[in-house]
Write a protein that holds these residues in place. Structure first.
Motif, PDB file in Angstrom:
ATOM      1  N   ALA A 111      45.819  45.627  41.427  1.00 31.07           N
ATOM      2  CA  ALA A 111      44.286  45.027  41.931  1.00 31.07           C
ATOM      3  C   ALA A 111      44.712  43.321  41.679  1.00 31.07           C
ATOM      4  O   ALA A 111      44.976  42.427  41.993  1.00 31.07           O
ATOM      5  N   ILE A 161      37.722  44.078  42.243  1.00 28.77           N
ATOM      6  CA  ILE A 161      38.476  42.830  42.058  1.00 28.77           C
ATOM      7  C   ILE A 161      39.740  42.818  43.431  1.00 28.77           C
ATOM      8  O   ILE A 161      39.433  42.769  44.135  1.00 28.77           O
ATOM      9  N   THR A 162      39.725  44.958  43.674  1.00 26.42           N
ATOM     10  CA  THR A 162      40.727  45.292  44.595  1.00 26.42           C
ATOM     11  C   THR A 162      39.824  44.688  46.265  1.00 26.42           C
ATOM     12  O   THR A 162      40.560  43.945  47.026  1.00 26.42           O
ATOM     13  N   LYS A 207      40.363  40.965  46.446  1.00 30.39           N
ATOM     14  CA  LYS A 207      42.085  41.034  46.942  1.00 30.39           C
ATOM     15  C   LYS A 207      42.043  41.125  47.998  1.00 30.39           C
ATOM     16  O   LYS A 207      42.761  40.970  48.717  1.00 30.39           O
ATOM     17  N   TYR A 245      32.905  36.833  47.507  1.00 22.15           N
ATOM     18  CA  TYR A 245      33.397  37.140  45.853  1.00 22.15           C
ATOM     19  C   TYR A 245      32.281  37.787  44.804  1.00 22.15           C
ATOM     20  O   TYR A 245      32.381  38.161  44.146  1.00 22.15           O
ATOM     21  N   LEU A 292      32.117  40.636  43.285  1.00 23.18           N
ATOM     22  CA  LEU A 292      32.422  41.192  41.661  1.00 23.18           C
ATOM     23  C   LEU A 292      31.154  41.348  40.385  1.00 23.18           C
ATOM     24  O   LEU A 292      31.727  41.855  39.740  1.00 23.18           O
TER      25      LEU A 292
END
Length: 257
Positions: free
Chosen positions: A96, A155-156, A159, A165, A168
């Motif tokens: 990640a 997080i992965t 990514k 976002y 998260l």
């Protein structure tokens, strides 16, 4: 006049010898396996080293927790299974934080690895009950590994650019709760024992992992992924709010006592 420090009981010494042996073998296996993903191009050397450092720190933390809070003379299969899950989470964390983009094949591989860890999540509680080695320490260890695994999956997921976002927040919720406890002492109090609430927390934790795995799969359309993760986040928010309400409701009883 001298004060004699009592020696730890033999059961505690046996537990720590077993634990240190298991931890040393686990760390040795992680070190031996680290070159494979690096040479295969799956992860860079620095992220792989960071994942190894995370795993080492976890082993140190667990060892200290065992010495202080584990009530049984054996480590038990359940804690070993949870340790394997923690190692998988550290492996995913290494990927990640790698700057290289995630391809479709890698995403499927991560889904498979994280899915295997999720299946193990149901085995550790069963093993603890079967061996009669269930404990508050084991439950806390399991919960913290769940929280860390959900964080690295979130997080992965970001990514992979499959969802904005805000996803998260799913991974950060546990740590935001802990941080809030520094400001609000009430949140540092242990939750009142409640079988239904315990099942609710565990079920919603599994839902978070399943939702992130479905969303991480390349076959899932982005709109579906966002909808699934939004629903998971709503359930998680509800669960945290319910726990806070339980703490507030229990406060008058503590003050009376």
């Amino acid at each position: 006049m001298s004060t004699r420090i009592p020696s730890p009981p033999p059961s505690s010494l046996a537990l720590m010898r077993e634990a240190r042996s298991v931890f040393a073998r686990s760390l040795g296996l992680a070190v031996a396996a680290m070159p494979a993903p690096i040479l295969g191009g799956a992860v860079g050397a620095l992220p792989a080293l960071t994942g190894l450092v995370l795993f080492t720190g976890l082993l140190i933390t667990v060892e200290r927790g065992l010495a202080a809070h584990h009530p049984h003379p054996r480590l038990g299969a359940a804690n070993r299974i949870t340790l394997v899950r923690a190692g998988i989470a550290c492996l995913i964390a290494a990927r990640a934080i790698d700057s290289a983009p995630l391809g479709g094949r890698e995403r499927w591989l991560l889904v498979a690895i994280a899915g295997a860890a999720l299946l193990l999540d149901g085995a550790d509680g069963w093993a603890a009950r079967r061996q009669r080695l269930a404990s508050a320490f084991g439950a806390r260890f399991d919960m913290e590994v769940d929280a860390f695994a959900i964080l690295v999956l979130a997080i992965t997921f970001v990514k992979a650019a499959a969802v904005p976002y805000w996803v998260l927040a799913i991974g950060a919720m546990r740590y935001l709760y802990l941080a809030a406890g520094w400001v609000l002492p009430l949140l540092r109090q242990p939750l009142p024992p409640h079988p239904v609430a315990d099942r609710r927390r565990k079920t919603i934790a599994v839902i978070q992992s399943v939702a992130l795995l479905i969303a991480l799969a390349p076959a899932t359309p982005p709109s579906w992924a966002a909808t699934i993760c939004a629903g998971a986040l709503a359930l998680l928010t509800y669960s945290v709010a319910a726990d806070i309400i339980m703490l507030v409701s229990a406060r008058p009883h503590r003050e009376v006592e």
